[in-house]
Design an enzyme around this catalytic site. Structure first.
Site, PDB file in Angstrom:
ATOM      1  N   TYR A 276      72.391  39.935  50.389  1.00  0.00           N
ATOM      2  CA  TYR A 276      73.630  39.445  50.993  1.00  0.00           C
ATOM      3  C   TYR A 276      74.578  40.604  51.265  1.00  0.00           C
ATOM      4  O   TYR A 276      75.135  40.725  52.362  1.00  0.00           O
ATOM      5  CB  TYR A 276      74.284  38.420  50.069  1.00  0.00           C
ATOM      6  CG  TYR A 276      75.645  37.948  50.536  1.00  0.00           C
ATOM      7  CD1 TYR A 276      75.764  37.085  51.615  1.00  0.00           C
ATOM      8  CD2 TYR A 276      76.807  38.371  49.892  1.00  0.00           C
ATOM      9  CE1 TYR A 276      77.012  36.648  52.045  1.00  0.00           C
ATOM     10  CE2 TYR A 276      78.054  37.935  50.312  1.00  0.00           C
ATOM     11  CZ  TYR A 276      78.156  37.081  51.388  1.00  0.00           C
ATOM     12  OH  TYR A 276      79.395  36.655  51.816  1.00  0.00           O
TER      13      TYR A 276
ATOM     14  N   GLY B  20      84.911  28.279  57.467  1.00  0.00           N
ATOM     15  CA  GLY B  20      84.836  28.043  58.907  1.00  0.00           C
ATOM     16  C   GLY B  20      85.699  26.882  59.348  1.00  0.00           C
ATOM     17  O   GLY B  20      86.395  26.953  60.379  1.00  0.00           O
TER      18      GLY B  20
ATOM     19  N   THR C  64      81.848  23.409  60.101  1.00  0.00           N
ATOM     20  CA  THR C  64      81.936  22.021  59.633  1.00  0.00           C
ATOM     21  C   THR C  64      82.431  21.925  58.193  1.00  0.00           C
ATOM     22  O   THR C  64      82.724  20.830  57.715  1.00  0.00           O
ATOM     23  CB  THR C  64      80.573  21.307  59.740  1.00  0.00           C
ATOM     24  OG1 THR C  64      79.607  22.021  58.965  1.00  0.00           O
ATOM     25  CG2 THR C  64      80.119  21.228  61.192  1.00  0.00           C
TER      26      THR C  64
END
Length: 264
Positions: free
Chosen positions: A154, A20, A16
């Site tokens: 991460y 991506g 969204t």
């Protein structure tokens, strides 16, 4: 080169916004039927409407659901149907003092950045192999190789994603299905803007803050600027296409030269 994905269905998780969304646009513009994914149905519907308004030719599906859960992943796959191109883009990141990262945070990063991808690969790869064609692309990061001191958790999750990609490429060997990871470098997204301002003076204008961030925290970048999401999407579109049929089990860099290595 002409990238033609007509007749293929793609699922891009976390699509969204940011990288991506750019990937979803690139795949749709190449002719693929693309499932837009996010946790909130209203947000997904809004993005689908926006992207359709930008170009009438885009074939888009609203596939809302939380792919970090088994039920959510099942909901997304039910909306999408058989998947030919899976792009595991969903991820979380953030700066945290290394010795203050809790067990819960370590687990959350693994669950979101690694296990969600594994879950979707496990669900879609058999169908790709049976049909004799498919593409799995896991969006990793330069942080998989150059572990950032300010977000070890991460980096760990993205390193694990490289192993996941290589392992599933072996599982699909000889089938016509390719599995690769994309090492994205420091990229200009809304989330990264917030991250940059966690590390530099918030009073600085964006262009100056970006330069300061790259100079102080990513000095090895040869590009010397943040990468735009569309630049990542261009590589993903190529790897998703028949043109990349001989590339599998690879970690392909779109890092602006950030990783100081001759061999990827």
């Amino acid at each position: 080169m002409r990238i033609d994905l007509s007749g293929r269905t793609a699922l891009v998780t976390g699509s969204t916004q940011g990288i991506g969304r750019a990937i979803a646009v690139a795949l749709a513009d190449a002719g693929a039927r693309v499932a837009i994914n996010g946790r909130t149905a209203a947000t997904v519907e809004d993005v689908v409407a926006e992207l359709r308004a930008e170009s009438d030719g885009r074939e888009l599906i609203a596939a809302s659901g939380d792919v970090t859960t088994e039920d959510g992943a099942a909901e997304v796959l039910a909306a999408t149907g058989p998947v030919d191109i899976l792009v595991n883009n969903l991820g979380v990141f953030g700066a945290e003092e290394p010795l203050e990262i809790s067990d819960a945070e370590w687990r959350r990063y693994f669950d979101v950045n690694v296990l969600a991808a594994v879950r979707l690969i496990r669900a879609t790869l058999p169908g790709m192999i049976e049909r004799g064609w498919g593409r799995v692309l896991n969006i990793a990061s330069d942080s998989a190789i150059v572990i950032p001191a300010e977000m070890i958790h991460y980096g760990m999750s993205k390193t694990a994603l490289l192993a996941v990609s290589r392992g599933f490429a072996k599982a699909a060997a000889g089938s016509g299905v390719t599995v690769n990871s994309v090492l994205a470098g420091p990229t200009h997204t809304g989330g990264v803007e917030n991250f940059v301002y966690e590390l530099v003076d918030r009073s600085l204008p964006w262009d100056e803050a970006q330069r300061e961030f790259m100079k102080e925290h990513r000095p090895q970048s040869l590009l010397q600027r943040l990468i735009e999401p569309e630049e990542i999407a261009n590589m993903v579109a190529y790897l998703a296409s028949p043109l990349a049929s001989a590339t599998t089990g690879a970690a392909v860099r779109v890092d602006g030269g950030y990783v100081d290595s001759i061999v990827p």
